[in-house]
Design a protein around this motif. Structure first.
Motif, mmCIF file in Angstrom:
data_model
loop_
_atom_site.group_PDB
_atom_site.id
_atom_site.type_symbol
_atom_site.label_atom_id
_atom_site.label_comp_id
_atom_site.label_asym_id
_atom_site.label_seq_id
_atom_site.Cartn_x
_atom_site.Cartn_y
_atom_site.Cartn_z
ATOM 1 N N ALA A 170 -23.723 -27.565 -33.749
ATOM 2 C CA ALA A 170 -24.359 -27.241 -35.027
ATOM 3 C C ALA A 170 -25.134 -25.935 -34.926
ATOM 4 O O ALA A 170 -25.065 -25.082 -35.833
ATOM 5 N N GLU A 171 -25.872 -25.748 -33.851
ATOM 6 C CA GLU A 171 -26.653 -24.513 -33.692
ATOM 7 C C GLU A 171 -25.729 -23.305 -33.577
ATOM 8 O O GLU A 171 -25.987 -22.257 -34.182
ATOM 9 N N ALA A 172 -24.666 -23.437 -32.816
ATOM 10 C CA ALA A 172 -23.713 -22.324 -32.680
ATOM 11 C C ALA A 172 -23.096 -21.985 -34.024
ATOM 12 O O ALA A 172 -22.939 -20.804 -34.371
ATOM 13 N N ALA A 173 -22.734 -23.003 -34.804
ATOM 14 C CA ALA A 173 -22.119 -22.771 -36.112
ATOM 15 C C ALA A 173 -23.088 -22.078 -37.060
ATOM 16 O O ALA A 173 -22.681 -21.227 -37.870
ATOM 17 N N GLU A 174 -24.375 -22.417 -36.983
ATOM 18 C CA GLU A 174 -25.365 -21.762 -37.842
ATOM 19 C C GLU A 174 -25.510 -20.288 -37.495
ATOM 20 O O GLU A 174 -25.754 -19.452 -38.366
ATOM 21 N N LEU A 175 -25.360 -19.961 -36.238
ATOM 22 C CA LEU A 175 -25.478 -18.570 -35.809
ATOM 23 C C LEU A 175 -24.222 -17.762 -36.108
ATOM 24 O O LEU A 175 -24.272 -16.525 -36.183
ATOM 25 N N GLU A 176 -23.098 -18.450 -36.264
ATOM 26 C CA GLU A 176 -21.817 -17.760 -36.433
ATOM 27 C C GLU A 176 -21.782 -16.909 -37.689
ATOM 28 O O GLU A 176 -21.381 -15.732 -37.651
ATOM 29 N N PHE A 177 -22.180 -17.477 -38.826
ATOM 30 C CA PHE A 177 -21.993 -16.770 -40.089
ATOM 31 C C PHE A 177 -22.752 -15.446 -40.165
ATOM 32 O O PHE A 177 -22.155 -14.417 -40.515
ATOM 33 N N PRO A 178 -24.066 -15.416 -39.869
ATOM 34 C CA PRO A 178 -24.734 -14.105 -39.929
ATOM 35 C C PRO A 178 -24.130 -13.078 -38.973
ATOM 36 O O PRO A 178 -24.104 -11.882 -39.279
ATOM 37 N N ALA A 179 -23.627 -13.554 -37.823
ATOM 38 C CA ALA A 179 -22.958 -12.620 -36.911
ATOM 39 C C ALA A 179 -21.682 -12.074 -37.537
ATOM 40 O O ALA A 179 -21.393 -10.868 -37.448
ATOM 41 N N LEU A 180 -20.921 -12.941 -38.195
ATOM 42 C CA LEU A 180 -19.674 -12.508 -38.821
ATOM 43 C C LEU A 180 -19.910 -11.469 -39.915
ATOM 44 O O LEU A 180 -19.112 -10.535 -40.074
ATOM 45 N N THR A 181 -20.981 -11.608 -40.691
ATOM 46 C CA THR A 181 -21.213 -10.641 -41.776
ATOM 47 C C THR A 181 -21.444 -9.237 -41.217
ATOM 48 O O THR A 181 -20.928 -8.253 -41.758
ATOM 49 N N THR A 182 -22.215 -9.146 -40.144
ATOM 50 C CA THR A 182 -22.439 -7.834 -39.521
ATOM 51 C C THR A 182 -21.145 -7.297 -38.922
ATOM 52 O O THR A 182 -20.812 -6.110 -39.088
ATOM 53 N N GLU A 183 -20.414 -8.144 -38.234
ATOM 54 C CA GLU A 183 -19.164 -7.723 -37.600
ATOM 55 C C GLU A 183 -18.130 -7.300 -38.621
ATOM 56 O O GLU A 183 -17.404 -6.316 -38.404
ATOM 57 N N PHE A 184 -18.045 -8.023 -39.740
ATOM 58 C CA PHE A 184 -17.055 -7.654 -40.747
ATOM 59 C C PHE A 184 -17.327 -6.256 -41.286
ATOM 60 O O PHE A 184 -16.404 -5.435 -41.401
ATOM 61 N N LYS A 185 -18.586 -5.968 -41.621
ATOM 62 C CA LYS A 185 -18.885 -4.633 -42.141
ATOM 63 C C LYS A 185 -18.517 -3.556 -41.121
ATOM 64 O O LYS A 185 -17.867 -2.556 -41.465
ATOM 65 N N HIS A 186 -18.899 -3.762 -39.885
ATOM 66 C CA HIS A 186 -18.595 -2.768 -38.854
ATOM 67 C C HIS A 186 -17.095 -2.614 -38.643
ATOM 68 O O HIS A 186 -16.555 -1.503 -38.637
ATOM 69 N N ASP A 187 -16.407 -3.748 -38.496
ATOM 70 C CA ASP A 187 -15.001 -3.703 -38.106
ATOM 71 C C ASP A 187 -14.093 -3.263 -39.241
ATOM 72 O O ASP A 187 -13.131 -2.519 -39.020
ATOM 73 N N ILE A 188 -14.386 -3.680 -40.475
ATOM 74 C CA ILE A 188 -13.526 -3.270 -41.584
ATOM 75 C C ILE A 188 -13.756 -1.801 -41.914
ATOM 76 O O ILE A 188 -12.808 -1.080 -42.265
ATOM 77 N N ASN A 189 -14.985 -1.317 -41.785
ATOM 78 C CA ASN A 189 -15.234 0.108 -42.010
ATOM 79 C C ASN A 189 -14.458 0.948 -40.996
ATOM 80 O O ASN A 189 -13.859 1.975 -41.352
ATOM 81 N N ALA A 190 -14.455 0.525 -39.745
ATOM 82 C CA ALA A 190 -13.722 1.265 -38.716
ATOM 83 C C ALA A 190 -12.224 1.218 -38.987
ATOM 84 O O ALA A 190 -11.517 2.235 -38.842
#
Length: 533
Positions: free
Chosen positions: A347-367
């Protein structure tokens, strides 16, 4: 819906051989054809493996051109029920002919002349739309590395499959299997049910025998869920086994491509080909023996220790019954089953996943956008504006809240808060799996893949009431998982079971999945019912 495609691709309703649009087929007639017409020269392609197809071609029963024509015709006649295929490749028959000529010198391997459908976020012949009208004008300069590997193995690129637009990372709630380019994909077992996503078209196309094999991608559940819900096999590989170069990203910390096929043999054959070290993807690593076909032994369950993550099924009686049947099969074939195990810190890992994904998506899709030629928005902010300008198509059913949340992040992968969230999520997930396997001396963990498919609703989005999903620990850890047909809800809707393990445990998981498949023979071909009685 009218679509604009590259001149090198044709909409799926077009017959490549003659470039002529097929006449409309009555839905009832199409349904009947879909159920009966999977036989080519005496070989039932719904049940055949790619090895069976190789033998048939070597014996002269049919050739790759004939096999490719068969699938193109089946797409033309059956896919109007499913909307699984976005576009077919007009060069497919030429590629098949080249393969037939090459076969005279000896087949290059188990995928020689085999038609493959690719999820349309994988670059091939200058196309990868991710289901968005914003990328219809994009022209990737090179094929994805995995596509290069498929071509080198002699495979025929048949076309592109529909998907949940932007790998289902644009809005929540949304309807899995919908994209502005391809519309809504339907489940081939019951057409008003959802195919899950985001590799919806790949799962449906494999189930409906629209290609010999298909390839999808996963960030969290996007291979295993559509595989389970559409009654096929799906492998989500270890991060770094298959190159991500040329694949439209969601998060390079979790993204990977993998096969969706009707049987474990075909999945092993595809994974053996698409894996490999790619200089364009620093995450890919050299490994040992990766001819996964060598892992296929019917007696591979004997002596194995397999844990069961039973609580993941919740109180769903049909899912629990499927899990019980799987456990009985494992025990009958000589495996030791350690039941009622729990993964810690999920549960704790899953809660941390989403905010990490939002940052990664912006970085990775921009690149990705900055590096991709063609006419398209150049960054995430541009995608958001494109959708606003094309709201009647792109935002017709749901919005772009996830885009906006991602845009609001820094997109900086060196940000302290982001790095702390990602590193903790990954370490918790890896420790959860590794410690359980070590403590119980397990070869793999068994878990339910999915519950029965829900009714599709473009306005309400996916119905996750009592949703069963077990993909997140492996997804965050970057560890492999294989899902295999395990049973049915309401005697019609497929239910899968998943085997997962530690890093680069694909060979073990494939061996277990194959032996389980051969013991149970659970999969049945799609029924194409309009709705449940």
């Amino acid at each position: 819906m009218t679509l604009t495609h590259s001149a090198r691709w044709l909409v799926a309703a077009t017959l490549v051989a003659g470039l002529s649009v097929a006449a409309p087929v009555h839905a009832q007639e199409t349904q009947a054809r879909a159920q009966r017409n999977t036989v080519l020269r005496g070989l039932d392609l719904d049940r055949a493996t790619v090895l069976d197809m190789q033998r048939a071609m070597n014996q002269g029963r049919f050739d790759s051109v004939g096999l490719t024509r068969f699938y193109l015709d089946r797409i033309r006649t059956v896919d109007p029920l499913l909307h699984a295929v976005i576009a077919t490749n007009p060069a497919a028959l030429r590629e098949a002919k080249e393969s037939d000529l090459r076969r005279r010198q000896g087949a290059r391997g188990p995928l020689e002349g085999i038609p493959v459908l690719l999820k349309d976020n994988i670059a091939a012949s200058g196309r990868a739309t991710a289901g968005s009208l914003a990328l219809v004008g994009a022209r990737p300069a090179r094929d994805a590395f995995l596509v290069q590997r498929l071509r080198a193995a002699g495979a025929v690129i048949l076309g592109k499959t529909n998907l949940s637009e932007w790998a289902n990372f644009r809005s929540s709630p949304s309807s899995s299997g919908w994209s502005a380019v391809g519309g809504q994909t339907n489940n081939p077992y019951v057409l008003d049910r959802n195919p899950c996503g985001s590799s919806s078209g790949s799962g449906v196309a494999a189930a409906a025998s629209l290609a010999a094999v298909t390839v999808g991608t996963e960030t969290d559940g996007s291979i295993v869920c559509p595989a389970g819900i559409n009654g096929v096999v799906g492998i989500k590989p270890t991060l770094g086994l298959v190159s991500r170069a040329g694949v439209v990203p969601l998060s390079l910390a979790q993204d990977t491509a993998g096969p969706l096929t009707r049987n474990v043999t075909d999945a092993a054959a595809v994974l053996s080909v698409i894996q490999g070290v790619d200089p364009r993807d620093p995450a890919t690593v050299a490994g040992g023996d990766r001819d996964y076909l060598r892992a296929l032994r019917p007696d591979a369950l004997k002596g194995r220790r397999i844990g069961v993550w039973r609580s993941a099924a919740g109180n769903n009686r049909e899912v629990l019954a499927t899990l019980d049947a799987a456990v009985a099969t494992l025990r009958a074939r000589g495996a030791t089953v350690v039941d009622n195990l729990e993964l810690t810190d999920t549960a704790e890992a899953a809660e941390l996943e989403f905010p990490a994904l939002t940052t990664e998506f912006k970085h990775d899709i921009n690149a990705y956008l900055a590096d991709t030629p063609g006419q398209h928005p150049k960054d995430l902010a541009g995608l958001i504006e494109f959708n606003k300008k094309h709201a009647s198509t792109e935002l017709r059913y749901f919005g772009q809240e996830l885009f906006e949340q991602s845009q609001a992040t820094s997109g900086d992968l060196n940000d302290f808060e982001y790095r702390a969230a990602r590193e903790k999520a990954t370490s918790l997930s890896r420790e959860s799996i590794d410690s359980l396997i070590a403590a119980k001396r397990l070869d793999a963990v068994l878990a339910p893949t999915n519950n029965g498919a829900w009714l599709t609703s473009l306005t309400k989005g996916d119905d996750f009431t009592d949703f069963v999903a077990t993909s997140t620990p492996s997804a965050i850890a970057g560890y492999p998982a294989i899902t295999v047909p395990g049973g049915y809800a309401k005697n019609v809707l497929p239910l899968g079971v998943t085997f997962f393990g530690g890093r680069f445990s694909e060979r073990t998981l494939i061996a277990i999945g194959y032996a389980f498949e051969q013991a149970g023979r659970v999969r049945k071909p799609p029924t194409y019912l309009r709705t449940l009685p």
